[in-house]
Scaffold this active site. Structure first.
Site, PDB file in Angstrom:
ATOM      1  N   TRP A 330       0.843  -1.205   0.011  1.00 36.07           N
ATOM      2  CA  TRP A 330       0.010   0.014  -0.003  1.00 36.07           C
ATOM      3  C   TRP A 330       0.816   1.055  -0.192  1.00 36.07           C
ATOM      4  O   TRP A 330       0.482   2.349  -0.566  1.00 36.07           O
ATOM      5  CB  TRP A 330      -0.851   0.071   1.181  1.00 36.07           C
ATOM      6  CG  TRP A 330      -1.696   1.165   1.296  1.00 36.07           C
ATOM      7  CD1 TRP A 330      -3.108   1.329   0.909  1.00 36.07           C
ATOM      8  CD2 TRP A 330      -1.347   2.448   2.183  1.00 36.07           C
ATOM      9  NE1 TRP A 330      -3.399   2.668   0.969  1.00 36.07           N
ATOM     10  CE2 TRP A 330      -2.333   3.222   1.781  1.00 36.07           C
ATOM     11  CE3 TRP A 330      -0.302   2.869   2.683  1.00 36.07           C
ATOM     12  CZ2 TRP A 330      -2.565   4.620   2.380  1.00 36.07           C
ATOM     13  CZ3 TRP A 330      -0.206   4.259   3.069  1.00 36.07           C
ATOM     14  CH2 TRP A 330      -1.498   5.141   2.979  1.00 36.07           C
ATOM     15  N   HIS A 331       2.029   1.245   0.682  1.00 39.07           N
ATOM     16  CA  HIS A 331       2.973   2.054   0.958  1.00 39.07           C
ATOM     17  C   HIS A 331       3.552   2.699  -0.535  1.00 39.07           C
ATOM     18  O   HIS A 331       3.962   3.798  -0.684  1.00 39.07           O
ATOM     19  CB  HIS A 331       3.786   2.173   2.060  1.00 39.07           C
ATOM     20  CG  HIS A 331       3.237   2.348   3.255  1.00 39.07           C
ATOM     21  ND1 HIS A 331       2.435   1.403   4.072  1.00 39.07           N
ATOM     22  CD2 HIS A 331       3.323   3.385   4.060  1.00 39.07           C
ATOM     23  CE1 HIS A 331       2.238   1.909   5.236  1.00 39.07           C
ATOM     24  NE2 HIS A 331       2.601   3.121   5.160  1.00 39.07           N
ATOM     25  N   GLY A 332       3.813   1.589  -1.246  1.00 37.64           N
ATOM     26  CA  GLY A 332       4.493   2.261  -2.539  1.00 37.64           C
ATOM     27  C   GLY A 332       4.461   0.936  -3.434  1.00 37.64           C
ATOM     28  O   GLY A 332       4.702  -0.271  -3.117  1.00 37.64           O
ATOM     29  N   PHE A 510       1.957   8.159  -1.652  1.00 35.46           N
ATOM     30  CA  PHE A 510       1.570   6.775  -1.282  1.00 35.46           C
ATOM     31  C   PHE A 510       0.083   6.673  -1.793  1.00 35.46           C
ATOM     32  O   PHE A 510      -0.659   5.777  -1.971  1.00 35.46           O
ATOM     33  CB  PHE A 510       1.262   6.328   0.296  1.00 35.46           C
ATOM     34  CG  PHE A 510       3.183   6.546   0.774  1.00 35.46           C
ATOM     35  CD1 PHE A 510       4.006   5.909  -0.335  1.00 35.46           C
ATOM     36  CD2 PHE A 510       3.311   6.851   1.700  1.00 35.46           C
ATOM     37  CE1 PHE A 510       5.290   5.937   0.270  1.00 35.46           C
ATOM     38  CE2 PHE A 510       4.569   6.719   2.410  1.00 35.46           C
ATOM     39  CZ  PHE A 510       5.499   6.422   1.502  1.00 35.46           C
TER      40      PHE A 510
END
Length: 510
Positions: A330-332, A510
């Site tokens: 999800w963050h990257g 993000f």
């Protein structure tokens, strides 16, 4: 439109003023128009995406109620699944499509097969990860019958696009924010409230202090080392990683605090997104205090549906690993984020097993000797024991942040290799740390700002009070002294960049 931009300093007072004087029935419509204007300031075309996501999730909610009244359980399941798949498809297309195609091309290349050309590349729409999760959470909440479906499309559209938390959270729950929006403009809803607005402005000022004075200043150290990591040794990399731990906390927490303050001025209460995470005594506690809106979202909408802890230990650990791997991605869209999430998942599993083993050992010792059990209890409550746990948790956090801050897996492993194979303890005394982008004056300002940050964090940790709540109970002269100090810090020592260009918040990517 960034919070730390001149445009927002004009936009927010106008939006708030019109909101307070607008007739009750128009308040929601005005906030919706202001939120869409706020979002379109990045890319006017991307507003189509948020409108589509809003329409899909709102329609899904209405259909869920319709099929529930008819007793069509299969149709309810299909509707919920279709709604969630549709809005997550948008997220995948814009955020993960290029990542997936690049990895497929790499596999085809290694296999000696022809690699297809990718003729286009998409820019990541601002806030898409946040409002997608908020919309998906609403569908699940309606499906579970935790809330009633919202019939008013204006009310629901404002829930998805509410500008203070639209771009970088917190990811609000429908049970909290949607209910507040429903009361907007009603007879029992408060209009302008001086004390509430004053507390909201204090929160916003504190957020600007965290962002401009601390996060953007300490980022200079982090960028200097990580941009040329090959030439640095153990001391510089560890120092820069510790600096990054402060940078990312102050940067992201500042956005959440400004969002919470802006919402409070307007009469809305957003959830706390951070709760002094670096005072945690375990990594499990850390994730109860860090990015709370995201970690609880994954817990409620992924971990628990997978079975949570209501199953065997192996399946429970599997659920933990899946949840943290999803959190990493999800963050990257890069493998170093996936590894970061996987490492956190593995640490969670190790801690769970260790706690289970230690708990059994304590019970055995307590049965063998009541006095020994009492002595162990006193040791576990001692300051030294708790401080050791906090220090251990922070060190583990620093190790994982190497994967988060690095630009690739090669860089992350290279930094770790330098830590172990390139010791340079003399850098602690030869002035090297003063040559990492900040001069002596900058370091002094940073040290004073960090002392202020520590004081505010201790108030939250020891008294469970946010800065605005703490100041509201203090003498008038003390309140204004603190406010004047923060304002002077932002005005005199804020990092505004060349020609006063605002810097982007980290979590915008993000």
């Amino acid at each position: 439109m960034l919070f730390n931009s001149f445009s927002f300093l004009v936009f927010f007072p106008v939006a708030a003023a019109v909101y307070f004087v607008a007739p009750g029935k128009l308040k929601r419509l005005w906030l919706l128009a202001a939120s869409y204007y706020f979002y379109m300031s990045w890319n006017i075309k991307h507003v189509i995406l948020i409108i589509f996501s809003t329409a899909v999730s709102w329609t899904a909610g209405l259909l869920l109620v319709l099929f529930s009244d008819c007793g069509c359980q299969r149709a309810r399941k299909l509707t919920a699944a279709a709604g969630i798949v549709t809005i997550f498809s948008i997220l995948f297309f814009f955020k993960y499509f290029n990542f997936a195609m690049n990895n497929i091309s790499l596999l085809l290349l290694k296999a000696g097969l022809p690699v297809p050309d990718i003729p286009f590349e998409f820019a990541l729409p601002a806030g898409i990860s946040f409002y997608t999760f908020q919309s998906a959470g609403y569908i699940v909440d309606v499906y579970r019958k935790d809330i009633d479906a919202e019939k008013n499309v204006i009310t629901y559209a404002l829930f998805v696009s509410f500008f203070p938390q639209l771009v970088a959270g917190p990811i609000e729950r429908s049970k909290n924010l949607l209910g507040q929006i429903r009361r907007t403009g009603s007879s029992d809803a408060k209009l302008f409230d001086y004390n509430r607005s004053a507390r909201g402005l204090v929160l916003m000022l504190w957020g600007y202090f965290q962002k401009l004075v601390i996060a953007d200043r300490i980022a200079v150290i982090t960028d200097t080392v990580y941009d040329s990591w090959q030439i640095y040794g153990y001391v510089e990399i560890v120092f820069a990683t510790a600096a990054f731990s402060i940078q990312i906390y102050c940067d992201f927490a500042s956005y959440s605090v400004i969002a919470k303050g802006a919402a409070k001025v307007l009469g809305f209460e957003l959830m706390d997104n951070f709760d002094t995470p670096y005072f945690s005594r375990s990594m499990r506690e850390f994730w109860r205090r860090w990015h709370i809106s995201l970690s609880t979202w994954f817990k409620d909408y992924l971990y628990i549906p997978l079975g949570g802890s209501r199953c065997g230990r192996l399946r429970q650990h599997r659920n933990t690993l899946i949840t943290f791997l999803a959190s990493g991605l999800w963050h990257g869209t890069s493998w170093h984020y996936a590894v970061w999430g996987a490492v956190h998942g593995i640490i969670q599993v190790i801690e769970a097993e260790s706690e289970s083993f230690l708990e059994k050992r304590k019970l055995t010792k307590a049965r063998n000797s009541a006095n020994t059990g009492k002595q162990n209890l006193l040791i576990h409550k001692s300051f030294s024991y708790r401080f050791g746990q906090t220090a251990r948790t922070y060190i583990i956090t620093l190790f994982t942040l190497i994967f988060f801050r690095a630009q690739s897996l090669n860089q992350a492993f290279g930094c770790i290799r330098n830590i172990f194979l390139n010791p340079n303890p003399w850098a602690l005394t030869d002035g090297t740390l003063c040559r990492l982008g900040l001069d002596a004056a900058g370091l002094h300002v940073l040290a004073l700002a960090l002392a202020v940050q520590l004081a505010v964090s201790l108030i939250k940790f020891l008294r469970n009070e946010t800065l605005d709540a703490f100041l509201s109970r203090q003498c008038l002269w003390f309140r204004w002294l603190v406010i004047a100090t923060l304002f002077a810090g932002v005005f005199l020592y804020g990092i505004y960049g060349p020609e006063y260009d605002e810097s982007q918040f980290i979590y915008f990517q993000f």
